[in-house]
Design an enzyme around this catalytic site. Structure first.
Site, PDB file in Angstrom:
ATOM      1  CE  LYS A 155      -3.363  -9.475  -2.348  1.00  0.00           C
ATOM      2  NZ  LYS A 155      -3.748  -8.269  -1.781  1.00  0.00           N
ATOM      3  N   PRO A 156      -3.302  -6.110  -5.541  1.00  0.00           N
ATOM      4  CG  PRO A 156      -5.023  -4.425  -5.597  1.00  0.00           C
ATOM      5  CD  PRO A 156      -4.617  -5.715  -6.359  1.00  0.00           C
ATOM      6  CD  GLU A 160      11.610  -3.848  -2.141  1.00  0.00           C
ATOM      7  OE1 GLU A 160      11.704  -3.880  -1.067  1.00  0.00           O
ATOM      8  OE2 GLU A 160      10.977  -2.769  -2.854  1.00  0.00           O
ATOM      9  CD  GLU A 189      10.793  -1.805   7.023  1.00  0.00           C
ATOM     10  OE1 GLU A 189      11.125  -1.184   6.285  1.00  0.00           O
ATOM     11  OE2 GLU A 189      10.241  -2.901   6.955  1.00  0.00           O
ATOM     12  CD1 TRP A 200      -0.147  -1.570   3.083  1.00  0.00           C
ATOM     13  CD2 TRP A 200       0.639   0.593   3.427  1.00  0.00           C
ATOM     14  NE1 TRP A 200       0.742  -1.614   4.225  1.00  0.00           N
ATOM     15  CE2 TRP A 200       0.974  -0.160   4.393  1.00  0.00           C
ATOM     16  CE3 TRP A 200       0.849   1.949   3.366  1.00  0.00           C
ATOM     17  CZ2 TRP A 200       2.057   0.384   5.288  1.00  0.00           C
ATOM     18  CZ3 TRP A 200       1.675   2.498   4.273  1.00  0.00           C
ATOM     19  CH2 TRP A 200       2.126   1.593   5.214  1.00  0.00           C
ATOM     20  CG  ASN A 201       5.042   1.320   0.716  1.00  0.00           C
ATOM     21  OD1 ASN A 201       4.630   0.610  -0.246  1.00  0.00           O
ATOM     22  ND2 ASN A 201       6.317   1.044   1.379  1.00  0.00           N
ATOM     23  CD  GLU A 254      10.260  -4.853  -7.730  1.00  0.00           C
ATOM     24  OE1 GLU A 254       9.306  -5.541  -7.970  1.00  0.00           O
ATOM     25  OE2 GLU A 254      10.213  -3.838  -6.911  1.00  0.00           O
TER      26      GLU A 254
HETATM   27  P1  ADP Z   1       2.269  -4.740   5.166  1.00  0.00           P
HETATM   28  O1  ADP Z   1       2.321  -5.472   6.577  1.00  0.00           O
HETATM   29  O2  ADP Z   1       2.980  -3.699   5.065  1.00  0.00           O
HETATM   30  O3  ADP Z   1       0.859  -4.345   4.619  1.00  0.00           O
HETATM   31  P2  ADP Z   1       2.186  -7.253   3.765  1.00  0.00           P
HETATM   32  O4  ADP Z   1       3.294  -8.025   3.685  1.00  0.00           O
HETATM   33  O5  ADP Z   1       1.146  -7.628   4.754  1.00  0.00           O
HETATM   34  O6  ADP Z   1       2.590  -5.814   4.348  1.00  0.00           O
HETATM   35  O7  ADP Z   1       1.379  -6.894   2.685  1.00  0.00           O
HETATM   36  C1  ADP Z   1       1.867  -6.747   1.192  1.00  0.00           C
HETATM   37  C2  ADP Z   1       0.904  -7.471   0.315  1.00  0.00           C
HETATM   38  O8  ADP Z   1       1.133  -8.780   0.755  1.00  0.00           O
HETATM   39  C3  ADP Z   1      -0.453  -7.029   0.190  1.00  0.00           C
HETATM   40  O9  ADP Z   1      -1.144  -6.969  -1.025  1.00  0.00           O
HETATM   41  C4  ADP Z   1      -1.312  -8.037   1.156  1.00  0.00           C
HETATM   42  O10 ADP Z   1      -2.693  -7.984   0.906  1.00  0.00           O
HETATM   43  C5  ADP Z   1      -0.443  -9.257   0.547  1.00  0.00           C
HETATM   44  N1  ADP Z   1      -0.775 -10.428   1.636  1.00  0.00           N
HETATM   45  C6  ADP Z   1      -0.630 -10.348   2.768  1.00  0.00           C
HETATM   46  N2  ADP Z   1      -1.028 -11.534   3.308  1.00  0.00           N
HETATM   47  C7  ADP Z   1      -1.039 -12.451   2.204  1.00  0.00           C
HETATM   48  C8  ADP Z   1      -0.961 -13.841   2.204  1.00  0.00           C
HETATM   49  N3  ADP Z   1      -1.040 -14.673   2.910  1.00  0.00           N
HETATM   50  N4  ADP Z   1      -0.819 -14.303   0.883  1.00  0.00           N
HETATM   51  C9  ADP Z   1      -0.586 -13.393  -0.448  1.00  0.00           C
HETATM   52  N5  ADP Z   1      -0.602 -11.962  -0.155  1.00  0.00           N
HETATM   53  C10 ADP Z   1      -0.682 -11.820   1.158  1.00  0.00           C
END
Ligand code: ADP
Length: 491
Positions: A177-178, A252, A394, A153-154, A471
């Site tokens: 998948k955002p 990343e 972090e 999301w950042n 990247e």
């Molecule tokens: P943050 O804690 O910064 O939100 P995440 O790693 O949780 O970082 O999220 C980054 C991306 O990974 C988002 O698109 C989130 O929806 C996705 N995400 C989180 N959990 C899962 C999972 N178990 N499988 C696939 N994607 C995931």
């Protein structure tokens, strides 16, 4: 609710068609500055992910040539620049960052598509002049296959750009998948992509139940590349889920960036660089300095410079003129920052600027009750020590946490004292020292007298627990390419 010409339908899309939800499940996208609901979206799950992968697999039949791919890449870069202000408005609404930063993000994103277009020639067949084994040899750059792109999301537009530019350049159909916190930016980008002449299924968008969707993307054998930006924990989980189908992984992940100020550094320059680096997106980027390490002889002078600058930062909703620090992404992120500051103070750290007392004043910026606000005041902490949460994890917030060191050896030891290895920054008046110290750091990106972050023209990525792959630049394309070596006998 948000209205925008770039959001004509609030849905995912696959196979070239916008897709209403198959069941009644929805989730809300919230403006972190006000708590207002911006949109209610379908919460897709495994069935939608399966259909999106099917659509991408079907798109493998279209084999776009390099000129077509170049046209798409340059066309999309132009679209992004033309719609910069509207995209920025959407980014700011759902992410919270100041509008000027959001506009900069869109320009930055466009750069990845332009750079990928520029690098396309490098994917042509390579025929070495040598003839080992008395044969002619060719190396072909074949597209890897369907790519799954999971973004955070950042930087909702730029992180997508980093991945999608490489996938499109290689000719890989993509399932995107955002983050569920910022899906509107992705929908807006897809509105633009739909105006290009992409074959149906070349780009597909799903969001909702992340773990369910992720499990499908990892399990499907036709998905040949998984490109993910996010936390190290989720990155490890995805890598494990991909093991049975042995995909190419581009990860990343988290950082814990050291920012090292030696006694011979230009302190004003270092302080300015820290401000530009530390407070982007309110401190919520993986290259933001998390551990500021300052030589004891210049510690007080450097802290004074930083404190003065931090005290002058304008906090408020990102769409308000002059605002430099917006809200944190949500209350979970806010609580983590609060807990890191509390933990540091309990362990003996001292608040020089910001911290707890200013919270109530800042909370009113969003017009929310204090208990619901996502605003956190920019804060400077000194006397921070090893083992504090803000040093181990972090923080992802507007906190400058400062530690002292006595000599170069200690600075190197402290800088490397993390499992992460994404970005580091070094400031010194001695170029030989900068090179010598950089060579001993296990970080993929090391700024020498600058805190500049990644750029589309060059590879960027982490070492150790910060990830795999790169990247940007040619390397960003190669993540989506398989090499095929052809020895050629009698023709
Ligand atoms: P943050 O804690 O910064 O939100 P995440 O790693 O949780 O970082 O999220 C980054 C991306 O990974 C988002 O698109 C989130 O929806 C996705 N995400 C989180 N959990 C899962 C999972 N178990 N499988 C696939 N994607 C995931």
């Amino acid at each position: 609710m948000i209205a925008s010409p770039l959001l004509p339908h609030l849905t995912g899309s696959w196979g070239g068609t916008s897709r209403p939800a198959s069941d009644a499940r929805t989730f809300d996208v919230v403006d972190p500055a006000t708590g207002a609901v911006l949109a209610r979206l379908p919460e897709y799950g495994a069935a939608a992910a399966t259909q999106a992968v099917d659509a991408a697999v079907a798109a493998l039949d279209a084999e776009p040539d390099a000129p077509t791919r170049r046209r798409w890449l340059l066309g999309h870069a132009e679209q992004l620049v033309a719609e910069r202000d509207e995209l920025a408005r959407i980014i700011t609404a759902e992410n919270g960052k100041p509008l000027a930063e959001a506009r900069g993000e869109v320009e930055y994103a466009a750069g990845f598509y332009r750079e990928a277009a520029r690098q396309l020639d490098r994917l042509e067949v390579f025929e070495p002049p040598e003839r080992p084994r008395s044969l002619r040899w060719q190396i072909h750059h074949r597209r890897a296959g369907v790519a799954a792109l999971i973004t955070p999301w950042n930087f909702p537009v730029a992180m997508l750009a980093k991945k999608l530019a490489g996938a499109l350049a290689a000719g890989c159909p993509a399932v995107v998948k955002p983050s569920e916190l910022t899906p509107l930016s992705a929908i807006a980008v897809f509105t633009l992509l739909e105006r290009l002449d992409l074959p149906p299924g070349m780009v597909n968008l799903v969001f909702g139940r992340a773990a369910e969707i992720g499990a499908v993307l990892c399990a499907r054998p036709e998905v040949r590349v998984l490109s993910f930006t996010g936390s190290t924990g989720v990155g490890r989980l995805l890598a494990a889920q991909c093991a049975p189908t042995l995909k190419r992984l581009s990860l990343e992940l988290g950082g814990n960036a050291p920012f090292v100020v030696f006694e011979d550094a230009d302190l004003d320059r270092a302080a300015d660089a820290l401000m530009a680096n530390k407070f982007r997106c309110a401190g919520q980027t993986c290259v933001c300095s998390n551990r500021v390490l300052v030589h004891q002889d210049v510690h007080d002078a450097f802290v004074a410079r930083v404190a003065e600058r931090v005290g002058a930062l304008q906090v408020g909703p990102g769409d308000r003129p002059g605002v430099q620090i917006g809200p944190l992404i949500d209350r979970r992120g806010w609580a983590k920052v609060r807990d890191h500051v509390a933990d540091a103070v309990a362990g003996g750290a001292r608040v020089v600027v910001g911290g707890g007392p200013a919270l109530a004043a800042v909370a009113v910026h969003g017009g929310q009750a204090e208990g619901a606000s996502c605003f956190y005041p920019p804060t400077v902490l000194v006397d921070v020590r090893a083992g504090m949460r803000c040093q181990v994890e972090e923080t992802f917030g507007p906190i400058v946490a400062v530690r002292r060191f006595a000599d170069e050896a200690e600075a190197i030891r402290l800088a490397n004292d993390t499992e992460y290895g994404l970005a580091a920054y070094l400031f010194s008046g001695d170029p030989a020292r900068l090179q010598g110290v950089a060579a001993r750091l296990h970080f993929g990106h090391v700024g020498l007298n600058t805190a500049a972050g990644p750029t589309p023209e060059l590879p960027f990525g982490g070492m150790e627990q910060s990830g795999l792959g790169r990247e940007g630049g040619l390397e960003g394309l190669l993540e989506f390419i398989e090499l095929q070596t052809c020895p050629i006998g009698d023709e």
